[in-house]
Design a protein around this motif. Structure first.
Motif: not given
Length: 130
Positions: A1-12, A14-21
């Motif tokens: 469960m902790l792995t899913i939260v960590v990967f989900g947060g990391f994906g979020l 990356l998504l925000v960074t891509a939008c800013i760039v």
């Protein structure tokens, strides 16, 4: 469960960074000078007339009217310029000139100068198929 939260947060992140760039890159592209140049053709030369030059001085000059299309096929548009008699003797009807215009408002243009050749006048025609 902790792995899913960590990967989900990391994906979020990356998504925000891509939008800013993407926004920064689009802003840089938009903030260019916004001026393009195209070919134009002299449609009318009137004068000598007493008029006001671009600098604001009053003088005997020729009124040169140029018809042009944007590089994206919009037009035809017309632009006029008062040119002093001393330098205007080289302008005649059907001469080719360079017209620089604002991309956002292509009707705001100015005659940049005369040329002896230019690749094409008007909108680009489709390439004929063999």
């Amino acid at each position: 469960m902790l792995t899913i939260v960590v990967f989900g947060g990391f994906g979020l992140v990356l998504l925000v960074t891509a939008c800013i760039v993407a926004d920064v890159v689009a802003g840089v592209r938009r903030s260019g000078d916004g001026v393009e140049k195209t070919a134009g053709r002299v449609t009318r030369v009137r004068g000598p007339v007493r008029g006001q030059l671009d600098s604001g001085a009053t003088a005997e000059c020729l009124e040169v009217t140029v018809e042009y299309y944007t590089r994206h096929g919009e037009g035809p548009f017309e632009v006029q310029r008062m040119i002093p008699l001393a330098s205007a003797s080289s302008y005649a009807k059907n001469d080719r000139v360079i017209v620089s215009y604002d991309i956002r408002a292509p009707r705001r243009a100015r005659i940049a100068g005369k040329v002896s050749h230019w690749p094409q006048f008007g909108p680009r025609s489709p390439v004929p198929l063999p």
